[in-house]
Structure formats: structure tokens, C-alpha cells
Design an enzyme around this catalytic site. Structure first.
Site, mmCIF file in Angstrom:
data_model
loop_
_atom_site.group_PDB
_atom_site.id
_atom_site.type_symbol
_atom_site.label_atom_id
_atom_site.label_comp_id
_atom_site.label_asym_id
_atom_site.label_seq_id
_atom_site.Cartn_x
_atom_site.Cartn_y
_atom_site.Cartn_z
ATOM 1 N N CYS A 121 -7.210 11.745 6.956
ATOM 2 C CA CYS A 121 -8.134 12.126 8.017
ATOM 3 C C CYS A 121 -9.149 11.026 8.241
ATOM 4 O O CYS A 121 -9.306 10.132 7.421
ATOM 5 C CB CYS A 121 -8.872 13.405 7.628
ATOM 6 S SG CYS A 121 -7.765 14.787 7.301
ATOM 7 N N GLY A 128 -5.705 10.361 12.256
ATOM 8 C CA GLY A 128 -5.358 11.764 12.436
ATOM 9 C C GLY A 128 -5.177 12.109 13.893
ATOM 10 O O GLY A 128 -6.045 11.805 14.708
ATOM 11 N N ASN A 159 -12.164 13.945 4.052
ATOM 12 C CA ASN A 159 -10.949 13.147 3.929
ATOM 13 C C ASN A 159 -10.627 13.061 2.443
ATOM 14 O O ASN A 159 -11.430 12.562 1.664
ATOM 15 C CB ASN A 159 -11.188 11.742 4.509
ATOM 16 C CG ASN A 159 -10.008 10.794 4.306
ATOM 17 O OD1 ASN A 159 -10.180 9.589 4.261
ATOM 18 N ND2 ASN A 159 -8.803 11.321 4.201
ATOM 19 N N GLY A 160 -9.454 13.552 2.072
ATOM 20 C CA GLY A 160 -9.056 13.540 0.665
ATOM 21 C C GLY A 160 -8.441 14.864 0.280
ATOM 22 O O GLY A 160 -8.059 15.653 1.147
ATOM 23 N N TYR A 171 -1.122 0.071 4.714
ATOM 24 C CA TYR A 171 -0.605 0.722 5.918
ATOM 25 C C TYR A 171 -1.636 1.461 6.758
ATOM 26 O O TYR A 171 -1.667 1.363 7.979
ATOM 27 C CB TYR A 171 0.499 1.716 5.533
ATOM 28 C CG TYR A 171 0.908 2.605 6.683
ATOM 29 C CD1 TYR A 171 1.669 2.091 7.729
ATOM 30 C CD2 TYR A 171 0.481 3.928 6.761
ATOM 31 C CE1 TYR A 171 2.020 2.884 8.817
ATOM 32 C CE2 TYR A 171 0.825 4.727 7.845
ATOM 33 C CZ TYR A 171 1.594 4.201 8.869
ATOM 34 O OH TYR A 171 1.922 4.967 9.941
ATOM 35 N N ASP A 200 8.327 -5.571 6.791
ATOM 36 C CA ASP A 200 7.633 -4.305 7.056
ATOM 37 C C ASP A 200 6.636 -4.058 5.935
ATOM 38 O O ASP A 200 6.721 -4.669 4.871
ATOM 39 C CB ASP A 200 8.638 -3.151 7.170
ATOM 40 C CG ASP A 200 8.084 -1.973 7.986
ATOM 41 O OD1 ASP A 200 6.896 -2.026 8.383
ATOM 42 O OD2 ASP A 200 8.827 -1.011 8.212
ATOM 43 N N CYS A 204 1.971 11.099 -2.736
ATOM 44 C CA CYS A 204 0.517 10.961 -2.814
ATOM 45 C C CYS A 204 -0.074 12.362 -2.715
ATOM 46 O O CYS A 204 0.289 13.124 -1.828
ATOM 47 C CB CYS A 204 -0.002 10.109 -1.659
ATOM 48 S SG CYS A 204 -1.807 10.105 -1.576
ATOM 49 N N CYS A 242 -5.990 3.153 -7.153
ATOM 50 C CA CYS A 242 -5.068 4.284 -7.248
ATOM 51 C C CYS A 242 -3.710 3.746 -6.851
ATOM 52 O O CYS A 242 -3.494 3.326 -5.710
ATOM 53 C CB CYS A 242 -5.465 5.430 -6.322
ATOM 54 S SG CYS A 242 -4.264 6.792 -6.407
ATOM 55 N N CYS A 279 1.362 6.339 -6.049
ATOM 56 C CA CYS A 279 2.634 6.414 -5.319
ATOM 57 C C CYS A 279 3.620 5.327 -5.742
ATOM 58 O O CYS A 279 4.810 5.435 -5.452
ATOM 59 C CB CYS A 279 2.392 6.385 -3.803
ATOM 60 S SG CYS A 279 1.570 4.892 -3.212
HETATM 61 P P1 AMP Z 1 10.534 5.305 6.474
HETATM 62 O O1 AMP Z 1 11.264 5.117 7.742
HETATM 63 O O2 AMP Z 1 10.448 6.755 6.081
HETATM 64 O O3 AMP Z 1 11.008 4.436 5.346
HETATM 65 O O4 AMP Z 1 9.016 4.917 6.754
HETATM 66 C C1 AMP Z 1 8.622 3.591 6.710
HETATM 67 C C2 AMP Z 1 7.731 3.274 7.858
HETATM 68 O O5 AMP Z 1 6.740 4.279 8.015
HETATM 69 C C3 AMP Z 1 7.038 1.963 7.620
HETATM 70 O O6 AMP Z 1 7.382 1.131 8.695
HETATM 71 C C4 AMP Z 1 5.563 2.258 7.613
HETATM 72 O O7 AMP Z 1 4.893 1.432 8.533
HETATM 73 C C5 AMP Z 1 5.441 3.706 8.027
HETATM 74 N N1 AMP Z 1 4.644 4.517 7.071
HETATM 75 C C6 AMP Z 1 4.385 4.261 5.791
HETATM 76 N N2 AMP Z 1 3.642 5.250 5.242
HETATM 77 C C7 AMP Z 1 3.419 6.145 6.203
HETATM 78 C C8 AMP Z 1 2.704 7.380 6.270
HETATM 79 N N3 AMP Z 1 2.084 7.877 5.202
HETATM 80 N N4 AMP Z 1 2.680 8.036 7.461
HETATM 81 C C9 AMP Z 1 3.326 7.541 8.537
HETATM 82 N N5 AMP Z 1 4.029 6.378 8.526
HETATM 83 C C10 AMP Z 1 4.072 5.691 7.381
#
Ligand code: AMP
Length: 498
Positions: free
Chosen positions: A16, A43, A117-118, A260, A377, A414, A465, A468
Site C-alpha cells: 500500500c 495500490g 502499509n505492512g 521492484y 528483468d 512475503c 528483510c 522471500c
Molecule cells: P512472473 O511472471 O510471475 O514471474 O512475474 C514476474 C514479473 O512480475 C516481473 O517482471 C516483475 O517485474 C513483476 N513482479 C515482481 N513482483 C511483483 C509483485 N509483487 N506484484 C506484481 N508484479 C510483480
């Protein structure tokens, strides 16, 4: 934020954005609204503002994006020059309106508004205790638990003592902005898990998740709120007091904010996110660089990583030898993003998620045709994006496709505010890097090491932290390992004002 669920990994966990503002005599609603716009990436499910005009509290909380949640009339009706705001991240399943924030309540000694947030780890326990003492709850969110505990303390104690006692009662991750009548305050949990910073405006002060929101308001970042610290803004916007309410030996800053979640133009815990990402990209080259014809980011989150990676590749070869020429590897924007497609992440089925990747990203044929290509990525979560991308880039004529990831393998969920996925869904939870490479059909795959992350953040592993990527958490989570001997912050006396 929510709590509950059958076993760890099942609960909705939310990321959030929060803000609190205290101004001279200008209404706070519009600056709060702009700040929420700046925090929209944190969010998209709901947005809300609570203000106080010196006599009464006003609240408007609505489902949807910030731009859709408020009409001009709504902002007009949010009277007063102090207030808080919140944007809530979407979670799987339906929105329980009672969980949208800020949470607001009136009680015997005034009114409270809370943005959180948390995620608390002992919300159920505190809720049961409060319920037994006669408190009635309207949601199953942990924010309401904090509000009730604080309201109870405020019946008997002054504000600072009341917050301190609540901080000693609740455990887990929390950055909070709070209104107590027309006083705005903010606290950060003793481990500093989620970000929170203080900014100065022309005619007041702002407390918010990310400094980008302060920039939007033409303000200056003063500093990060310290773990365990309470900041109380003067209702007239003339200044602030700070109190170090809880001391802790170590911190548990979330590294994934830098990888990210946060905006690259934000400064979090003293580090500009963009520079951290570039440094992570440089380290990725140093640790696992592969010579190829072209390097390209997955937009948008891979960009800073790829530019750091390409810069480092211009200086040394993949085996670390200084380059004779400084040509390096061509950096290209070889993947175009359709910015109108929502986040692939929240699509309910795997089939829809796969289609969404293709809707969202399309390779530029001339950049990849007949070439060996490295795609950068920030992270792999389920592996959907990587699998689809490798296939797309091969279809567009690439001869080799290498994948480099700016974070370590995500092996565990997480519980503290980043909505990832359940353990079963995480591709790296039970597969080796070689298995994953095979599954996504890349010619090579490498992740960044945990040590490189700590170095790029100028932090020790013990102060981050890394739950994950290690499966060991800074707070006690039922059924999970903890990486700290004890989660027992010692309470300190309120310190002198800053
Ligand atoms: P995936 O396709 O499930 O492997 O997701 C990887 C992609 O999702 C990466 O390109 C990240 O930029 C993005 N990503 C990573 N963590 C999150 C998150 N918590 N919520 C939304 N997108 C995420």
C-alpha cells in the site's frame, strides 16, 4: 491490511501507499490527492482520504484508481488543512469495502484515522483481547486492530504514551500515518520494514511512503522516518516533534522495495532507487555477464538494471578483463509495452496471465532477428513473464536468448506487505536455476546473489528483510523460520524532540 487465513501463504497480503499532511491554512485534500497519484503504483484497488477541519473528521474512501475515486465535489467536502490518505493494492478475490482505507473511527476522546502499509503478525491475538474487553470490529483487517488499541490507550494516556504502548503491543511490519483529530502523526515499525519519510512543504509537512510524493508536492525530502520512531506534525503546519519510542539493534528493510516495488525516482532509506537498480545491473554483469549481440530490458521495471548491466559490459568483458575497445554490448529497447494493459500478476488464471504477457509486451523484430539476445528483468515470481518472453523473442527470430535477473530466486512468500504469490506458485520454491532455465527455455539463466543485493544497498544482510529469497523472516510467522534470535525490541523512553 488483512490478517487471518488457514495457513501461512493464504492470507491476502497487501502493498500500500500512505501519506499524511499538515498545512498552514490551505485545505489538505488536494495535496493529499496529488500525493496519492504519485503513490498509485503502490495500490490500485482503492483510494481514500480522511481530513480534519478542527471540529470534525471527513472521510472519502472509494474503490478504484485515484483519478476515478474522487470527484471535484468529494475533494471540496474533505475540509480541513490536515489529513491522511491511502492507496490499497489489489489482492486476489473480492474487495471487502470495510478493509479499504484510511480506517476512521470516533470515540470518547476524539476521532482517529489510520493508513497502514505492512502486515501485523499478532493481529488475531490483539483482536481477541480487545474483543473480550468489549471492542466491536467492523472488518477483519489488522488496521482496525491498531485503531482500537490506540483508541483504548488514548482514553487514559497522552498521545505519545498511547502510541508507544500500541507499538509495544503490536508486532510485524507497519508504516502508519494517523490523524488524531487535527494532529497528523506517523510511525514506522521498530525494524523499519516498510518505507516512510518526512518532507517539508512551503507551508507545512508531509509524511509518506515514498519521496516521489514529496517531489510531486514541490517539497523537500527531510529524511527517512527511523525504525521505531514517531513523528508528530504541528496542526498548523509550523513544525514537527519526533520521539524514538522503540529501539532495536537491527533493521529489516525490505530489499524488494528497491528491486521492484518503489518508484525509481524515490529515495528510500537514503538510497535513490534508480541508482540501486543500476548498481544491481552492474553487479549482474560482474557476476554472470554473458557476451551477446544485444541487451534489452523488460519494460518498465528492468530498465535501470539493463542500463547498469550494459554500462558494466562496456568496461569489462564477461570474464572481467578490461575491454580494449569500449563497445560492449548494444543496449536496445527491443520490447515494447502496451501501457494500457493492467498488471499480469493479478489475472486470476494462468491462461489469462499468459495471454496478458503477450498483450502487454511485443518484441521489435529488427532488434532481435538473427541475434543473440540478453533479456534483463527485475525478478521472476511465477515464471509466466519469462516463459512467454523467451518464446516471443525466439518467434521474432532471435538465435540465442539469455535471461539475467536483478534479484535472487524468490523461493518463499512475503508476509509483510508485498503481494507475491503462494509458495506453491513460486517457480523457484522447489526448482533449481537449471530446472527453471529449462522450463522457460532460455539458453542461459542467472540470478543475482544475495550478497550483491546487500552491497548495492550499502547494508549488511542482517539489516535487510530477505524473507522471500531465504525463507527466513525477521518477524515470527507461524510455520516459518525466523532469521533473528529474538523479535523483542526493547522499549526506550520518549526521546527529546529532534
Ligand atoms: P512472473 O511472471 O510471475 O514471474 O512475474 C514476474 C514479473 O512480475 C516481473 O517482471 C516483475 O517485474 C513483476 N513482479 C515482481 N513482483 C511483483 C509483485 N509483487 N506484484 C506484481 N508484479 C510483480
Amino acid at each position: 491490511m488483512q490478517s487471518g487465513g488457514d495457513h501461512p501463504g493464504d492470507e491476502p497480503r497487501e502493498k500500500c501507499g500512505i501519506v499524511g499532511i499538515s498545512l498552514g491554512d490551505r485545505p489538505a485534500a488536494r495535496p493529499l490527492y496529488y500525493a496519492l497519484y504519485a503513490l498509485q503504483h503502490r495500490g490500485q484497488e482503492s483510494a481514500g482520504i480522511v481530513t480534519h477541519d478542527g471540529f470534525q473528521q471527513h472521510s472519502h474512501v472509494q474503490r478504484g484508481l485515484v483519478g476515478d475515486a474522487f470527484e471535484p465535489d468529494d475533494l471540496e467536502s474533505l475540509a480541513g488543512s490536515t489529513g491522511i490518505g491511502h492507496v490499497r493494492y489489489p489482492t486476489a478475490g473480492s474487495l471487502d469495502k470495510s478493509c479499504a482505507q484510511p480506517f476512521s473511527v470516533s470515540f470518547k476522546s476524539g476521532s482517529l484515522g489510520l493508513s497502514h502499509n505492512g502486515n501485523l503478525v499478532n493481529a488475531d491475538e490483539v483482536r481477541e483481547e480487545l474483543a473480550a474487553a468489549g471492542h466491536a470490529f467492523t472488518s477483519d483487517g489488522d488496521t482496525e486492530v491498531i485503531a482500537h488499541d490506540l483508541a483504548r490507550n488514548l482514553l487514559e494516556e497522552d498521545l505519545v504514551r498511547a502510541v508507544k504502548d500500541t507499538m509495544n503491543r503490536i508486532h510485524g511490519s507497519y508504516s502508519l500515518t494517523i490523524t488524531h483529530d487535527d494532529t497528523v502523526l506517523a510511525v514506522r515499525d521498530p525494524m523499519g520494514n516498510r518505507p516512510l519519510c518526512l518532507g517539508e512543504l512551503e507551508d507545512g509537512y508531509v509524511l509518506t511512503s515514498e519521496s516521489a510524493a514529496i517531489d510531486t508536492l514541490d517539497g523537500e525530502l527531510v529524511r527517512d522516518v527511523r525504525p521505531g520512531e514517531l513523528v508528530v506534525l504541528e496542526p498548523d503546519g509550523s513544525g514537527y516533534d519526533t520521539y524514538q519510542l522503540v529501539e532495536n539493534e537491527s533493521t529489516a528493510h525490505c530489499f524488494f522495495e528497491h528491486v521492484y516495488f518503489a518508484r525509481p525516482d524515490s529515495v528510500i532509506d537514503g538510497e535513490l532507487v534508480y541508482e540501486v537498480r543500476r548498481e544491481l545491473g552492474r553487479k549482474l554483469w560482474e557476476e554472470s555477464g554473458v557476451e551477446s549481440d544485444v541487451v534489452m530490458p523488460v519494460p518498465d521495471s528492468g530498465r535501470a538494471f539493463a542500463s547498469g548491466y550494459a554500462d558494466a559490459a562496456a568496461e569489462t568483458t564477461a570474464d572481467g578483463t578490461p575491454r580494449e575497445d569500449d563497445e560492449g554490448i548494444e543496449f536496445a529497447e527491443g520490447l515494447m509495452k502496451n501501457r494500457y494493459v493492467g498488471r499480469t500478476f493479478i489475472m486470476p488464471t494462468q491462461d489469462e496471465r499468459e495471454r496478458a504477457v503477450r498483450l502487454k509486451l511485443n518484441p521489435i523484430r529488427s532488434t532481435v532477428e538473427g541475434k543473440s539476445v540478453t533479456i534483463i528483468d527485475d525478478s521472476i515470481v511465477r515464471g509466466t513473464t519469462s516463459t512467454q518472453l523467451v518464446e516471443l523473442v525466439r518467434e521474432a527470430g532471435a538465435e540465442e536468448v539469455h535471461l539475467r535477473i536483478g534479484a535472487p530466486p524468490i523461493i518463499a512468500p512475503c508476509y509483510f506487505g508485498i503481494d507475491m504469490a503462494t509458495r506453491e506458485e513460486l517457480i523457484a520454491s522447489d526448482q533449481s536455476t537449471e530446472d527453471i532455465r529449462e522450463r522457460v527455455d532460455a539458453d542461459s539463466l542467472a540470478y543475482l546473489s544475495i550478497d550483491a543485493v546487500a552491497e548495492a544497498l550499502h547494508a549488511s544482510r542482517a539489516d535487510l528483510c530477505l524473507g522471500c529469497v531465504t525463507g527466513e523472516y525477521p518477524f515470527d510467522v507461524e510455520g516459518e523460520a525466523t532469521d533473528r534470535p529474538v523479535d523483542n525490541p526493547s522499549a526506550g523512553a520518549p526521546a527529546a524532540d529532534d
